[in-house]
Design a protein around this motif. Sequence first.
Motif, PDB file in Angstrom:
ATOM      1  N   UNK A 105       0.830  -1.200   0.000  1.00 17.90           N
ATOM      2  CA  UNK A 105       0.000   0.000   0.000  1.00 17.90           C
ATOM      3  C   UNK A 105       0.867   1.254   0.000  1.00 17.90           C
ATOM      4  N   UNK A 106       0.606   2.130  -0.953  1.00 19.02           N
ATOM      5  CA  UNK A 106       1.338   3.403  -1.050  1.00 19.02           C
ATOM      6  C   UNK A 106       0.346   4.480  -1.462  1.00 19.02           C
ATOM      7  N   UNK A 107       0.429   5.629  -0.825  1.00 23.93           N
ATOM      8  CA  UNK A 107      -0.509   6.718  -1.077  1.00 23.93           C
ATOM      9  C   UNK A 107       0.077   7.655  -2.135  1.00 23.93           C
ATOM     10  N   UNK A 254      -8.215  -0.822  -1.852  1.00 24.52           N
ATOM     11  CA  UNK A 254      -8.034  -2.078  -1.135  1.00 24.52           C
ATOM     12  C   UNK A 254      -9.282  -2.928  -1.265  1.00 24.52           C
ATOM     13  N   UNK A 255      -9.097  -4.239  -1.234  1.00 26.71           N
ATOM     14  CA  UNK A 255     -10.223  -5.166  -1.315  1.00 26.71           C
ATOM     15  C   UNK A 255     -10.169  -6.156  -0.152  1.00 26.71           C
ATOM     16  N   UNK A 256     -11.327  -6.354   0.496  1.00 26.17           N
ATOM     17  CA  UNK A 256     -11.450  -7.350   1.544  1.00 26.17           C
ATOM     18  C   UNK A 256     -11.257  -6.780   2.938  1.00 26.17           C
ATOM     19  N   UNK A 257     -11.985  -7.322   3.913  1.00 31.27           N
ATOM     20  CA  UNK A 257     -11.912  -6.797   5.279  1.00 31.27           C
ATOM     21  C   UNK A 257     -10.513  -6.808   5.876  1.00 31.27           C
ATOM     22  N   UNK A 258      -9.717  -7.830   5.603  1.00 35.50           N
ATOM     23  CA  UNK A 258      -8.398  -7.923   6.226  1.00 35.50           C
ATOM     24  C   UNK A 258      -7.503  -6.760   5.809  1.00 35.50           C
ATOM     25  N   UNK A 264      -6.392   0.530   8.199  1.00 36.13           N
ATOM     26  CA  UNK A 264      -6.909   1.472   9.187  1.00 36.13           C
ATOM     27  C   UNK A 264      -6.112   1.450  10.480  1.00 36.13           C
ATOM     28  N   UNK A 265      -5.474   0.340  10.790  1.00 37.43           N
ATOM     29  CA  UNK A 265      -4.696   0.248  12.027  1.00 37.43           C
ATOM     30  C   UNK A 265      -3.210   0.509  11.806  1.00 37.43           C
ATOM     31  N   UNK A 266      -2.805   0.787  10.557  1.00 33.66           N
ATOM     32  CA  UNK A 266      -1.393   1.098  10.272  1.00 33.66           C
ATOM     33  C   UNK A 266      -1.305   2.508   9.676  1.00 33.66           C
ATOM     34  N   UNK A 267      -1.374   2.608   8.356  1.00 34.84           N
ATOM     35  CA  UNK A 267      -1.278   3.928   7.723  1.00 34.84           C
ATOM     36  C   UNK A 267      -2.416   4.848   8.135  1.00 34.84           C
ATOM     37  N   UNK A 268      -3.580   4.277   8.444  1.00 33.16           N
ATOM     38  CA  UNK A 268      -4.734   5.094   8.810  1.00 33.16           C
ATOM     39  C   UNK A 268      -4.976   5.173  10.300  1.00 33.16           C
ATOM     40  N   UNK A 269      -3.988   4.844  11.122  1.00 36.70           N
ATOM     41  CA  UNK A 269      -4.195   4.761  12.567  1.00 36.70           C
ATOM     42  C   UNK A 269      -4.588   6.091  13.194  1.00 36.70           C
TER      43      UNK A 269
END
Length: 356
Positions: A105-107, A254-258, A264-269
């Motif tokens: 994942x890269x923004x 992104x695709x899928x809950x995982x 959300x708990x890393x880059x989006x924390x």
Amino acid sequence: MNDGTAIAQDPAQPPPEPLDAQLERHRVELTGYCYRMLGSSFEAEDAVQDTMVRAWRSHDRFEGRSSLRSWLYRIATNVCLDMLNAGNKRARPMDLTESAPLARAALVPRPDHTWLEPVPDARVLPAVSDPAEAAVAKESVRLAFMAALQQLPPKQRAVLILREVLAWRASEVAELLGTSVASVNSALQRARATLAERPAGEGADAAVSDPLDEEQRGLLERYVAAFEGYDMTALTALLAEDATMTMPPFDLWLRGPADITGFMTTLGAACAGSHLVPVEVNGLPGFAQYKPDPEAGGFTAWAVQALEISPADSGPGASGGRITGFHCFLDTQRWFPLFGLPLHLEGKPEKGEQRP
């Protein structure tokens, strides 16, 4: 010659409505039309303003052979076709790239003109009394349908919207476009064929009732509790297995809950502890997200979220609907004022308090 004597107004005849009021009555529906044509909230408003100015300047040449509404649509169509001649087609992240696994994942941002833009329902959906008509109007501004429209050439796009969304007759569309009924019917068939060939894609199965039914309201209440509590276990239970998350202006999706909850708990924390305010966006339930502001205190505007929901299962052992699309539009300096929302909240409202 006027000698200064007042001319009596026939009391049986109401005074003529000022031209600016006549034009203004059509603003919302014209904005909806231009938005479907252009895929941009701001370009749609610019197109409508240009339409109003052209109509004002040339009204003395309006001969009344068609209704004022039809004449305005003709002007608006020409304005939109001129704007679309630049060849720009707006898109969603999934229309441009493959989904990225969380590990990669890269923004990476892309320019504003790349993206299909969100729009508040109130700016593009005029009030109508027919529930079926209201449902069609909402479906025709949803993100998946808007993305499909962007794949059509400009004139086919206009024909499809006029015929299938606004329910104009082929003869009316032909007159508006200055062409034949046969040409209109041919353009409509080609547009339908193009859309039929397009993969159903993300969001195509969104099934949002109007108004929201009890099951959907419950789903959204659970979503708010999970997001504001940053409870990834609870959020995972609400997401469909193939749920997607997008974040324009970044092309990552992104695709899928995982992968979604992992992001959300890393880059989006930093979004932990956010506050959500309900909004109506693109015929979908949505929220304005405010995240904690560690420097100024309170909460700062972060994203406009649009949620796509799958229909509930039926039959024995049926389960409720799930969130299939989670689309976050991050350019808050543009979106929050468009929705009439402040860019900062001093504190989190108490439970039951309506704010902003």
